[in-house]
Design an enzyme around this catalytic site. Structure first.
Site, PDB file in Angstrom:
ATOM      1  CG  HIS A 183      -3.279  -3.175   4.526  1.00 10.77           C
ATOM      2  ND1 HIS A 183      -3.817  -4.437   4.657  1.00 10.77           N
ATOM      3  CD2 HIS A 183      -4.049  -2.520   3.617  1.00 10.77           C
ATOM      4  CE1 HIS A 183      -4.866  -4.539   3.854  1.00 10.77           C
ATOM      5  NE2 HIS A 183      -5.025  -3.392   3.213  1.00 10.77           N
ATOM      6  CB  THR A 204      -5.652   0.763   1.253  1.00 13.84           C
ATOM      7  OG1 THR A 204      -5.755  -0.622   1.582  1.00 13.84           O
ATOM      8  CG2 THR A 204      -5.544   0.911  -0.259  1.00 13.84           C
ATOM      9  CG  HIS A 262      -9.967   2.337   6.727  1.00 15.89           C
ATOM     10  ND1 HIS A 262     -10.036   2.974   5.503  1.00 15.89           N
ATOM     11  CD2 HIS A 262     -10.082   1.007   6.459  1.00 15.89           C
ATOM     12  CE1 HIS A 262     -10.203   2.072   4.557  1.00 15.89           C
ATOM     13  NE2 HIS A 262     -10.234   0.863   5.114  1.00 15.89           N
ATOM     14  CB  THR A 295      -9.924  -3.470   7.011  1.00 15.59           C
ATOM     15  OG1 THR A 295     -10.340  -2.459   6.093  1.00 15.59           O
ATOM     16  CG2 THR A 295     -11.042  -4.499   7.149  1.00 15.59           C
TER      17      THR A 295
HETATM   18  P1  A2P Z   1      -9.473  -1.708   2.935  1.00  9.77           P
HETATM   19  O1  A2P Z   1      -8.245  -0.863   2.806  1.00  9.77           O
HETATM   20  O2  A2P Z   1     -10.633  -0.976   3.456  1.00  9.77           O
HETATM   21  O3  A2P Z   1      -9.248  -2.993   3.703  1.00  9.77           O
HETATM   22  P2  A2P Z   1      -9.252  -6.828  -0.940  1.00  9.77           P
HETATM   23  O4  A2P Z   1      -8.830  -7.208   0.458  1.00  9.77           O
HETATM   24  O5  A2P Z   1     -10.712  -6.640  -1.100  1.00  9.77           O
HETATM   25  O6  A2P Z   1      -8.644  -7.713  -1.937  1.00  9.77           O
HETATM   26  O7  A2P Z   1      -8.655  -5.384  -1.195  1.00  9.77           O
HETATM   27  C1  A2P Z   1      -7.312  -5.122  -0.977  1.00  9.77           C
HETATM   28  C2  A2P Z   1      -7.138  -3.787  -0.287  1.00  9.77           C
HETATM   29  O8  A2P Z   1      -7.535  -2.714  -1.122  1.00  9.77           O
HETATM   30  C3  A2P Z   1      -7.942  -3.663   0.963  1.00  9.77           C
HETATM   31  O9  A2P Z   1      -7.127  -2.997   1.877  1.00  9.77           O
HETATM   32  C4  A2P Z   1      -9.177  -2.892   0.544  1.00  9.77           C
HETATM   33  O10 A2P Z   1      -9.874  -2.142   1.451  1.00  9.77           O
HETATM   34  C5  A2P Z   1      -8.621  -2.014  -0.549  1.00  9.77           C
HETATM   35  N1  A2P Z   1      -9.624  -1.821  -1.609  1.00  9.77           N
HETATM   36  C6  A2P Z   1     -10.246  -2.778  -2.325  1.00  9.77           C
HETATM   37  N2  A2P Z   1     -11.066  -2.232  -3.250  1.00  9.77           N
HETATM   38  C7  A2P Z   1     -10.957  -0.887  -3.113  1.00  9.77           C
HETATM   39  C8  A2P Z   1     -11.542   0.232  -3.773  1.00  9.77           C
HETATM   40  N3  A2P Z   1     -12.424   0.091  -4.770  1.00  9.77           N
HETATM   41  N4  A2P Z   1     -11.199   1.465  -3.350  1.00  9.77           N
HETATM   42  C9  A2P Z   1     -10.318   1.638  -2.347  1.00  9.77           C
HETATM   43  N5  A2P Z   1      -9.724   0.627  -1.690  1.00  9.77           N
HETATM   44  C10 A2P Z   1     -10.032  -0.626  -2.065  1.00  9.77           C
END
Ligand code: A2P
Length: 220
Positions: A68, A70, A151, A153
């Site tokens: 996904h 975000t 992006h 991940t």
């Molecule tokens: P990303 O979009 O880079 O993968 P997690 O997997 O850590 O539980 O987080 C859930 C989603 O939210 C993931 O997609 C993660 O990053 C994003 N995310 C987590 N913490 C933050 C943050 N502080 N700011 C922006 N995005 C975040």
């Protein structure tokens, strides 16, 4: 009331449809496999392992579950601006709609592996105005164009949080904006591979990957 407060999700984003997930996982694993074998990569191995020892990149990055992009991390309402974001008209109007995301580059650092998403004007309507500024460890990112952080991940090294992927992308884009050309190391089948120092690799895709994705949210 309290019901509305708990109704905010963990995050909003575009969730790639399952057909394209498999294709991207294959393409990205092939890329890691190739990167691993390049002399240029081996030359900089120390960035990854702290030693000049081989790393198996496919093992090095832990898979991340559903792919996904975000848009807004809400943390069930605890994150700054979460409620305002959820109430935006564009967010309400687009919720549940399918968008065509353009994956324009792959990047690898000792911490994360991701795909850059190049957002259209329409998609930028769903992008929070402060997403780039919120990366406090990369202050220069505040002057990058809106959407620079977008992006998917693809994997994180052991013990690294997913949020790091966007930060790593912003670091690379900041170097580009400062005029660092990087070292063009290889023309690969997928595109041009550039090294930006301290373990930062970027593959600009010759043909961006078009990825259908549903704008929705994740509650967990
Ligand atoms: P990303 O979009 O880079 O993968 P997690 O997997 O850590 O539980 O987080 C859930 C989603 O939210 C993931 O997609 C993660 O990053 C994003 N995310 C987590 N913490 C933050 C943050 N502080 N700011 C922006 N995005 C975040």
């Amino acid at each position: 009331g309290s019901l509305e407060e708990v109704a905010l999700p963990f995050y909003f984003g575009w969730f790639l449809l399952s057909s394209i997930q498999d294709k991207i996982k294959c393409t990205s694993m092939d890329f890691l496999k190739t990167l691993d074998t390049l002399e240029a990569f081996k030359k900089h191995l120390i960035d990854f392992s702290g030693k000049a020892e081989e790393v198996d990149l496919e093992q090095y990055f832990q898979p991340t579950g559903i792919l996904h992009c975000t848009t807004k991390f809400c943390n069930y309402g605890k994150a700054e601006g979460a409620k305002d974001y959820a109430e935006k008209q564009a967010v309400k109007d687009s919720y549940g709609s399918i968008f065509d995301l353009s994956l324009s580059a792959l990047f690898v650092t000792p911490r994360t592996f991701g795909a850059r998403v190049s957002l259209t004007e329409e998609q930028l309507q769903l992008w929070p105005a402060d997403a780039e500024k919120q990366a406090e460890s990369v202050p220069a990112a505040a002057s990058l164009p809106l959407g620079s952080r977008a992006h998917v991940t693809l994997g994180c090294a052991e013990g690294v949080e997913h949020v790091q992927t966007g930060v790593d992308l912003l670091e690379i884009l900041t170097l580009q904006q400062e005029g660092q050309q990087g070292e063009q190391v290889e023309e690969m089948e997928l595109g041009t591979l550039t090294y930006y120092g301290t373990g930062k690799w970027l593959l600009n895709l010759r043909e961006p990957i078009s990825a259908p994705a549903c704008f929705s949210s994740f509650y967990g």
